[in-house]
Scaffold this motif. Structure first.
Motif, PDB file in Angstrom:
ATOM      1  N   GLU A 100      24.796  29.206  14.579  1.00  0.00           N
ATOM      2  CA  GLU A 100      24.574  27.763  14.785  1.00  0.00           C
ATOM      3  C   GLU A 100      26.036  27.151  15.503  1.00  0.00           C
ATOM      4  O   GLU A 100      27.023  27.598  15.092  1.00  0.00           O
ATOM      5  CB  GLU A 100      24.484  27.140  13.289  1.00  0.00           C
ATOM      6  N   ASN A 103      34.269  27.450   7.779  1.00  0.00           N
ATOM      7  CA  ASN A 103      32.892  27.041   7.786  1.00  0.00           C
ATOM      8  C   ASN A 103      32.452  27.308   9.445  1.00  0.00           C
ATOM      9  O   ASN A 103      31.358  27.779   9.352  1.00  0.00           O
ATOM     10  CB  ASN A 103      32.919  25.489   7.931  1.00  0.00           C
ATOM     11  N   ALA A 104      33.451  27.325  10.395  1.00  0.00           N
ATOM     12  CA  ALA A 104      33.071  27.800  11.678  1.00  0.00           C
ATOM     13  C   ALA A 104      32.679  29.262  11.667  1.00  0.00           C
ATOM     14  O   ALA A 104      31.843  29.440  12.508  1.00  0.00           O
ATOM     15  CB  ALA A 104      34.341  27.393  12.593  1.00  0.00           C
ATOM     16  N   LEU A 121      27.543  24.308  14.873  1.00  0.00           N
ATOM     17  CA  LEU A 121      28.150  23.061  14.194  1.00  0.00           C
ATOM     18  C   LEU A 121      29.432  22.763  14.318  1.00  0.00           C
ATOM     19  O   LEU A 121      30.255  23.765  14.592  1.00  0.00           O
ATOM     20  CB  LEU A 121      27.599  23.160  12.786  1.00  0.00           C
ATOM     21  N   THR A 122      29.965  21.774  13.987  1.00  0.00           N
ATOM     22  CA  THR A 122      31.251  21.314  14.002  1.00  0.00           C
ATOM     23  C   THR A 122      31.691  20.516  12.621  1.00  0.00           C
ATOM     24  O   THR A 122      30.760  19.768  12.072  1.00  0.00           O
ATOM     25  CB  THR A 122      31.768  20.220  15.102  1.00  0.00           C
ATOM     26  N   SER A 123      32.723  21.207  11.769  1.00  0.00           N
ATOM     27  CA  SER A 123      33.019  20.436  10.523  1.00  0.00           C
ATOM     28  C   SER A 123      33.764  19.299  10.835  1.00  0.00           C
ATOM     29  O   SER A 123      34.617  18.968  11.859  1.00  0.00           O
ATOM     30  CB  SER A 123      34.062  21.467   9.921  1.00  0.00           C
ATOM     31  N   ALA A 136      38.174  24.367   7.791  1.00  0.00           N
ATOM     32  CA  ALA A 136      37.329  24.491   9.126  1.00  0.00           C
ATOM     33  C   ALA A 136      37.114  25.569   9.434  1.00  0.00           C
ATOM     34  O   ALA A 136      35.928  26.269   9.926  1.00  0.00           O
ATOM     35  CB  ALA A 136      38.123  23.508  10.158  1.00  0.00           C
ATOM     36  N   VAL A 185      31.419  17.139   6.603  1.00  0.00           N
ATOM     37  CA  VAL A 185      30.206  17.313   6.600  1.00  0.00           C
ATOM     38  C   VAL A 185      30.033  18.383   7.878  1.00  0.00           C
ATOM     39  O   VAL A 185      30.947  18.549   8.596  1.00  0.00           O
ATOM     40  CB  VAL A 185      29.265  16.105   6.953  1.00  0.00           C
ATOM     41  N   GLU A 186      29.074  19.190   8.202  1.00  0.00           N
ATOM     42  CA  GLU A 186      28.746  19.901   9.223  1.00  0.00           C
ATOM     43  C   GLU A 186      27.647  19.397  10.091  1.00  0.00           C
ATOM     44  O   GLU A 186      26.474  19.162   9.622  1.00  0.00           O
ATOM     45  CB  GLU A 186      28.178  21.481   8.694  1.00  0.00           C
ATOM     46  N   GLU A 187      27.879  19.091  11.419  1.00  0.00           N
ATOM     47  CA  GLU A 187      26.929  18.696  12.154  1.00  0.00           C
ATOM     48  C   GLU A 187      27.082  19.203  13.694  1.00  0.00           C
ATOM     49  O   GLU A 187      27.972  19.574  13.954  1.00  0.00           O
ATOM     50  CB  GLU A 187      27.190  16.946  12.250  1.00  0.00           C
ATOM     51  N   ARG A 188      26.055  18.953  14.441  1.00  0.00           N
ATOM     52  CA  ARG A 188      26.356  19.183  16.032  1.00  0.00           C
ATOM     53  C   ARG A 188      26.858  17.951  16.246  1.00  0.00           C
ATOM     54  O   ARG A 188      26.321  16.822  16.514  1.00  0.00           O
ATOM     55  CB  ARG A 188      24.782  19.271  16.534  1.00  0.00           C
ATOM     56  N   HIS A 210      29.182  29.688  10.343  1.00  0.00           N
ATOM     57  CA  HIS A 210      28.076  29.079  10.981  1.00  0.00           C
ATOM     58  C   HIS A 210      28.035  29.792  12.527  1.00  0.00           C
ATOM     59  O   HIS A 210      27.044  30.237  13.066  1.00  0.00           O
ATOM     60  CB  HIS A 210      28.268  27.723  11.561  1.00  0.00           C
TER      61      HIS A 210
END
Length: 216
Positions: A31, A22-23, A33-35, A19, A120-123, A26
């Motif tokens: 961006e 990924n954070a 986004l949240t893992s 996490a 996944v990575e999503e808002r 982004h």
């Protein structure tokens, strides 16, 4: 799904590390986004939880799962870890059991699930508030309506005093909230709850970074 869990378990990598990586990537690109870890539990409806909350993904051999004092438990890292079942989820009697491990301050809880689907990575935008205990609400994740779970509902099922050990009363009097806590676990757990309540949330791991955030 099995490959994800086994890779994490075998390598010793934690979901927190994934996490954070990924954070950071982004954040550099701007961006928001949240893992998210997507899984199934109790129904065919997909469910999700912020990956930063999950300490590890495990597949436990069912012969290692014990029943004591009317509760399922497993010996995990030299401690007894209670297993918590979501509505409609049964502990398997053979093979292996997928479990999401949540840990903080020396305690662990295993959430029993049916299947781990993906990371996944999503808002994270909860569009419909939840009407069931343990569900924050529903969000569109990878094009599908997905239930976002409230981890805070399940933790006291493992240890009744999980929350009473820490003071967690961030102010909700303004539209913008700065959440300061030295525990990444609690920051990651509270931020989605506050976002679901309609607040813009910023987080900081200590007072110094919190003050810097207020001045920025």
């Amino acid at each position: 799904p099995n490959g994800i869990a086994k890779a994490l378990g075998a390598s010793g990598s934690s979901a927190h590390d994934m996490a954070d990586d990924n954070a950071s990537a982004h954040a550099a690109s701007g961006e928001q986004l949240t893992s998210l870890l997507v899984f199934r539990a109790g129904s065919s409806q997909p469910k999700a939880v912020p990956l930063g909350l999950v300490t590890r993904l495990e597949e436990i051999a069912t012969d290692k799962i014990e029943l004591s004092n009317g509760r399922y438990m497993v010996q995990y890292r030299e401690q007894l870890m209670p297993l918590v079942q979501m509505a409609g989820v049964e502990v398997r009697s053979q093979g292996s059991q997928p479990i999401l491990v949540f840990a903080d301050d020396g305690r662990s809880m295993g959430l029993v699930v049916d299947e781990i689907i993906d990371i996944v990575e999503e808002r994270l935008n909860i569009e419909v508030a939840g009407s069931q205990d343990g569900i924050l609400g529903s969000a569109v994740i990878k094009g599908q309506a997905t239930e976002v779970i409230d981890v805070g509902h399940f933790l006291p099922m493992a240890f009744a005093d999980w929350f009473s050990r820490k003071e967690m009363r961030p102010s909700a009097s303004a539209q913008s909230v700065l959440l300061v806590d030295d525990s990444a676990f609690f920051r990651n757990m509270l931020a989605p709850v506050l976002k679901a309540a309609g607040y813009k949330v910023r987080t900081a791991p200590n007072a110094q970074e919190g003050l810097a955030a207020l001045r920025s």
